[in-house]
Design a protein around this motif. Structure first.
Motif, mmCIF file in Angstrom:
data_model
loop_
_atom_site.group_PDB
_atom_site.id
_atom_site.type_symbol
_atom_site.label_atom_id
_atom_site.label_comp_id
_atom_site.label_asym_id
_atom_site.label_seq_id
_atom_site.Cartn_x
_atom_site.Cartn_y
_atom_site.Cartn_z
ATOM 1 N N PRO A 1 0.815 -1.228 0.000
ATOM 2 C CA PRO A 1 0.000 0.000 0.000
ATOM 3 C C PRO A 1 0.847 1.276 0.000
ATOM 4 O O PRO A 1 0.316 2.344 -0.281
ATOM 5 N N ARG A 2 2.130 1.166 0.308
ATOM 6 C CA ARG A 2 2.986 2.361 0.194
ATOM 7 C C ARG A 2 3.199 2.753 -1.262
ATOM 8 O O ARG A 2 3.635 3.867 -1.544
ATOM 9 N N VAL B 1 5.682 6.092 9.374
ATOM 10 C CA VAL B 1 5.433 5.275 8.189
ATOM 11 C C VAL B 1 4.366 4.208 8.434
ATOM 12 O O VAL B 1 3.414 4.075 7.668
ATOM 13 N N ASP B 2 4.512 3.468 9.527
ATOM 14 C CA ASP B 2 3.572 2.369 9.747
ATOM 15 C C ASP B 2 2.152 2.880 9.980
ATOM 16 O O ASP B 2 1.191 2.337 9.442
ATOM 17 N N THR C 1 0.729 4.153 6.666
ATOM 18 C CA THR C 1 0.459 3.036 5.763
ATOM 19 C C THR C 1 -0.818 2.317 6.174
ATOM 20 O O THR C 1 -1.659 1.977 5.339
ATOM 21 N N ALA C 2 -0.977 2.118 7.481
ATOM 22 C CA ALA C 2 -2.180 1.442 7.966
ATOM 23 C C ALA C 2 -3.415 2.304 7.703
ATOM 24 O O ALA C 2 -4.474 1.795 7.337
ATOM 25 N N ALA C 3 -3.285 3.618 7.894
ATOM 26 C CA ALA C 3 -4.437 4.501 7.676
ATOM 27 C C ALA C 3 -4.849 4.507 6.219
ATOM 28 O O ALA C 3 -6.028 4.638 5.884
ATOM 29 N N LYS C 4 -3.889 4.374 5.335
ATOM 30 C CA LYS C 4 -4.201 4.338 3.907
ATOM 31 C C LYS C 4 -4.769 2.976 3.558
ATOM 32 O O LYS C 4 -5.843 2.864 2.988
ATOM 33 N N GLY C 5 -4.048 1.936 3.928
ATOM 34 C CA GLY C 5 -4.509 0.594 3.621
ATOM 35 C C GLY C 5 -4.499 0.347 2.127
ATOM 36 O O GLY C 5 -4.067 1.177 1.336
ATOM 37 N N HIS C 6 -4.958 -0.836 1.756
ATOM 38 C CA HIS C 6 -5.029 -1.178 0.349
ATOM 39 C C HIS C 6 -6.201 -0.500 -0.334
ATOM 40 O O HIS C 6 -6.223 -0.339 -1.536
ATOM 41 N N SER C 7 -7.214 -0.129 0.452
ATOM 42 C CA SER C 7 -8.461 0.294 -0.180
ATOM 43 C C SER C 7 -8.292 1.563 -0.997
ATOM 44 O O SER C 7 -9.013 1.777 -1.956
#
Lengths: 473, 473
Positions: free
Chosen positions: A155-156, A337-338, A341-347
């Motif tokens: 997701p990054r 970063v983590d 990345t989690a807040a963005k997620g794959h969605s």
């Protein structure tokens, strides 16, 4: 003479009036048909030859009318596709960084709202998008991409793009970037949305902003339940010394080129922002929306280079290439970063093909070539703007022009609103500075226009400028 | 014999052991170098000829080792690019609809975790992505796109794509779609995220879900502060009659092909869902993730066709083309269009170039051709799977195979966990049904495997299948 023309299955009332005769009449009639929706977006118009024959007028008259409407953006003409009614409405309010309609303000626009000329800031000259070079990069990227690049992935963003960006940003903006700390996102606004969520989760309630900026960004922060508190603005730029008393956990700044005032943040103010961040653990969000377009001296390096652990550097391809790519990036302090990345997620991931293409575009040097060419072109426009104003409106002071795609035109006190209104009557989209002033700013309001000279295509620039000169006091 | 090989600047310990001798030894050594990161992703390997010369072994041995590792996904080989270490990790947990790592579960993966074969469901055969046809469509789309298509544009997505989708979905899935009511989004998960926000804003607190499904979807709903309540599951599919007592404002269903059980929702249950929605004003969220891949009878039409004012139809290009495109769509009841558009906003828009390309891909018929070819290919795989199991594991009952890219293999009671574990030891990624069972489901647990037969590339399918047969009881 009034002709009714049904070639396209619609009635077109052709009334030659005024000094321009048939050409103006045909232009008005076609514009009216598009505006009212009788000619739908995408409709292909007959060739100038066949329409001229239908109407019993000279072919050149039709060709001229078409050319006028293409210049105005109502029609598009591309080889192989003929002349068509333009689809998609230019964003009359398209601002810098990103054009985000505020939550709750439905973003749909109708042809009726569409101006003849658009000098609102925020969109680059889309006719200069390097289609051929982009396609070449896409071909190369797709030919060499491993199969699993087409899967869900990181997701990054694609590692190829993060690597290319790290190198580019270091070289061109002095950013200290490790590909591991870069998060590719769908433009600046998505990045800000992600940061809003992370800041809120960390317990931040207030974000300091500049006195002048974009309401869409302030609205995004507000939608994430963060209060925005404007810092004062003066000749040295945003007064970051006031951060000490702002009670904010973060500050959103445009250090290289204040939007919209156009100044570079004074070194003392840069230092004050970094000091504040180091001292309090606050976060600086650096909106570097057009850092590449600087004309008169060396680019101002990114603030992030001074304090990579305290600054999020946000960039975008929206100004350098096109907003439609929906590609931006954040260079994050490692500690964020983590969470981001989690807040963005794959969605909310961006398409990998454009990411791979941009990576190839940068790696092959095509991005540098494109930016260089664009910088020259925009600089020429800026110069013609300054020259024209010196001749036609010597009272108007032009500022903020050392960089970027817009200029600030200072107006006599109390005239801003009437000038903007006069422009609207002429079909000229133009923004007053009031549009960009935070409602709680303590800085005294100024009368000024924010003129985006990047937006019109080359062939429409002269008439757009002429149109601007006519409405100035 | 043990050779140390430093051709790539790394030491590679080559120990021929067991019956396969040098070939196995080289394969193991290379795999180990990739797994431990000594060979970085993207690294180009020497030609088989020059490596063979370096090692003093036969060229065919090197070529065979390379071929093995390409088949396993550790290396990639493309004309013009040579053999390289694969970049990007396949998602070992990549599920249907979308692969969304749950909030708070960092999604980064390392090569170490990478299985030799992947039979987890959720990703199509990425080696079959129609690169040439896609590029052709991209060229055409970019050549004819009007300039302002490259601007910020409509957050619902490009009109060209919405128009193409409306026609396609009507024709292939019986969806009643007006382009005005379609919202293009970055895959299914983003659509669900948008709907979650809108439902919550409308005062919904509970969403009914199926007993079997994807935790990533349930987590997305939970992240949006919606409680998920599972409906019972039986031979007719999810028991939508239970909606009457679920206290839910919406229900998330996979009517055409239950994920992961593989059954089509019984007509009575379809009717019950629609009746419930009409009676209560509840909303049906129809996840049509692989509706195009049906083998043994006519496709099951979309539920949306029965009640377009009460059903949101969600589709995706992730199964039919590739997840990396990050393109999905929602066909919305007219009353939801403005709210969903506002919730999405410009900040999460998808790149226009891929949207225009997909529009052209559909309009030109390339999409139909691609889906037809993929359907044949997947059907052949399914058939070999069924045949192999009949011979090798006659005790295992195979279900859910009338459609889609995965099958459910019923196991003797109490054996699921040990089979999944045995598979993991063999380097075979395989999911047990337990992974897909809602924690509050009242349906009795079943022992089964969910086998994604779409994921491996063609050349690796036979060995993946062999690997599966070995671990079955």
């Amino acid at each position: 003479m009034a002709e009714s023309w049904a070639t396209l299955g619609i009635d077109l009332h052709l009334e030659p009036t005024g000094p321009h005769g048939l050409r103006r009449g045909l232009t008005d009639a076609l514009r009216d048909a598009v505006r009212t929706g009788r000619l739908a977006p995408g409709t292909r118009l007959p060739s100038s030859r066949s329409l001229a024959a239908d109407l019993g007028i000279a072919r050149n008259t039709v060709a001229d009318a078409y050319a006028d409407l293409v210049a105005e953006g109502w029609l598009t003409a591309r080889q192989g596709s003929g002349t068509r009614v333009a689809t998609g409405m230019a964003s009359p309010a398209g601002p810098a960084g990103a054009a985000v309609p505020a939550v709750g303000r439905p973003p749909r626009r109708r042809a009726v709202d569409r101006p003849t000329h658009n000098l609102a800031p925020g969109t680059p000259d889309l006719s200069a998008f390097p289609r051929t070079a982009w396609l070449k990069a896409a071909r190369r990227a797709l030919a060499t991409a491993p199969n699993d690049a087409l899967g869900y992935g990181d997701p990054r963003g694609r590692p190829e793009l993060r690597t290319a960006l790290a190198g580019y940003l270091a070289r061109s903006r002095g950013v200290r970037a490790d590909p591991e700390n870069i998060l590719v996102c769908a433009g600046f606004a998505q990045g800000l949305k992600i940061l809003t969520a992370v800041l809120r989760a960390r317990g931040v309630h207030t974000v300091a902003v500049e006195s002048y900026g974009l309401f869409v960004h302030w609205d995004l922060l507000a939608a994430g339940r963060l209060t925005t508190r404007p810092l004062p603005y003066d000749d040295l730029g945003t007064d970051t010394r006031a951060l000490a008393d702002a009670g904010a956990g973060a500050v959103l700044l445009t250090p290289a080129h204040q939007f919209p005032m156009g100044t570079a943040l004074h070194p003392d103010r840069r230092a004050a922002a970094v000091d504040w961040a180091r001292r309090t653990g606050g976060l600086v969000l650096e909106d570097d929306y057009d850092g590449e377009f600087r004309y008169d001296r060396q680019p101002v390096g990114a603030l992030q280079g001074l304090a990579p652990d305290h600054v999020v550097h946000l960039g975008t391809a929206s100004k350098s290439l096109a907003p439609g790519l929906r590609l931006g990036w954040m260079v994050l302090p490692p500690s964020l970063v983590d969470e981001c990345t989690a807040a963005k997620g794959h969605s909310d991931s961006c398409g990998v093909l454009d990411q791979l293409t941009l990576a190839e575009f940068i790696a092959s040097g095509a991005y540098d070539r494109h930016v260089r060419a664009a910088r020259l072109r925009y600089r020429r426009r800026r110069d013609t703007l300054v020259t024209a104003l010196a001749v036609r409106a010597p009272e108007v002071q032009v500022t903020g022009i050392a960089a970027g795609l817009h200029a600030v035109l200072r107006l006599p006190s109390g005239t801003e609103q009437s000038v903007v209104q006069a422009a609207a009557w002429q079909g000229l989209a133009l923004h007053g500075l009031a549009t960009y002033r935070h409602e709680h700013s303590v800085t005294a309001p100024l009368d000024a226009l924010v003129v985006g000279y990047g937006t019109p295509p080359d062939h429409a620039w002269t008439t757009a400028l002429e149109s601007l000169c006519r409405v100035l006091p």
